[in-house]
Design a protein around this motif. Structure first.
Motif, short mmCIF file in Angstrom:
data_model
loop_
_atom_site.label_atom_id
_atom_site.label_comp_id
_atom_site.label_asym_id
_atom_site.label_seq_id
_atom_site.Cartn_x
_atom_site.Cartn_y
_atom_site.Cartn_z
N MET A 74 11.21 -17.47 20.30
CA MET A 74 11.04 -15.99 19.96
C MET A 74 10.06 -15.38 20.79
O MET A 74 9.05 -15.97 21.18
CB MET A 74 10.89 -15.66 18.40
N LYS A 75 10.07 -14.16 21.20
CA LYS A 75 9.23 -13.38 22.02
C LYS A 75 8.08 -12.94 21.31
O LYS A 75 8.29 -12.31 20.02
CB LYS A 75 9.76 -12.31 22.77
N LEU A 76 6.93 -12.74 21.88
CA LEU A 76 5.77 -12.34 21.03
C LEU A 76 5.59 -11.02 20.76
O LEU A 76 5.46 -10.76 19.51
CB LEU A 76 4.55 -12.97 21.86
N GLY A 77 6.27 -10.23 21.65
CA GLY A 77 6.66 -8.65 21.20
C GLY A 77 7.54 -8.73 19.90
O GLY A 77 7.13 -7.68 19.11
N TYR A 78 8.43 -9.20 19.69
CA TYR A 78 9.42 -9.23 18.62
C TYR A 78 8.43 -9.61 17.47
O TYR A 78 8.51 -8.82 16.33
CB TYR A 78 10.52 -9.96 18.89
N ILE A 79 7.93 -10.49 17.49
CA ILE A 79 6.97 -11.13 16.26
C ILE A 79 5.93 -10.12 15.75
O ILE A 79 5.70 -9.61 14.69
CB ILE A 79 6.33 -12.23 16.46
N ILE A 80 5.33 -9.47 16.58
CA ILE A 80 4.21 -8.44 16.56
C ILE A 80 4.95 -7.22 15.84
O ILE A 80 4.39 -6.74 14.97
CB ILE A 80 3.49 -8.13 17.82
N GLN A 81 6.11 -6.73 16.37
CA GLN A 81 6.85 -5.69 15.65
C GLN A 81 7.05 -5.94 14.48
O GLN A 81 7.08 -5.02 13.63
CB GLN A 81 8.17 -5.59 16.69
N LYS A 82 7.73 -7.10 14.12
CA LYS A 82 7.88 -7.20 12.72
C LYS A 82 6.64 -7.34 11.83
O LYS A 82 6.91 -6.93 10.49
CB LYS A 82 8.75 -8.75 12.60
N ILE A 83 5.49 -7.92 12.29
CA ILE A 83 4.52 -8.01 11.75
C ILE A 83 3.89 -6.39 11.42
O ILE A 83 3.53 -6.19 9.97
CB ILE A 83 3.35 -8.81 12.15
N LEU A 84 3.93 -5.53 12.33
CA LEU A 84 3.64 -4.14 11.96
C LEU A 84 4.32 -3.40 11.03
O LEU A 84 3.93 -2.51 10.33
CB LEU A 84 3.42 -3.49 13.49
N LYS A 85 5.70 -3.77 11.15
CA LYS A 85 6.70 -2.94 10.17
C LYS A 85 6.36 -3.40 8.83
O LYS A 85 6.49 -2.60 7.97
CB LYS A 85 7.92 -3.49 10.86
#
Length: 101
Positions: free
Chosen positions: A1-12
């Protein structure tokens, strides 16, 4: 998985939490992000999806409610055969048929 996707999920998950007010929610029940639950009891292992509104309801055990639903808020007679507008409005189909006899 891409790091940006993981960060987006965590922030959401962090900033879009459910709002629960005056409700009794069992420890094993889950309410997803963006949902609003007011004056509701929710039994064990039940689930409410994202961005769902539940007002003044009793949710039993092992119940799953989908995303983007609206439950409660309206008052209906619970001692009638049905809550259909056919039976509980003055302009219902049944009344029209009876008055034409």
């Amino acid at each position: 998985m891409k790091l940006g996707y993981i960060i987006q999920k965590i922030l959401k998950k962090m900033f879009n939490r459910p709002c629960v007010n005056q409700s009794n929610i069992e420890k094993s029940a889950r309410i997803d992000i963006g949902s609003v639950v007011v004056e509701t009891s929710m039994d064990r292992y039940s689930y409410i999806g994202e961005h769902t509104s539940v007002l003044c309801a009793e949710i039993g055990a092992f119940t799953c409610i989908s995303n983007y639903c609206a439950i409660g808020g309206g008052g209906h007679p619970i001692d009638w055969v049905s809550v259909s507008p056919v039976f509980n409005t003055t302009k219902g189909i049944i009344k029209k048929k009876l008055s034409s006899l």
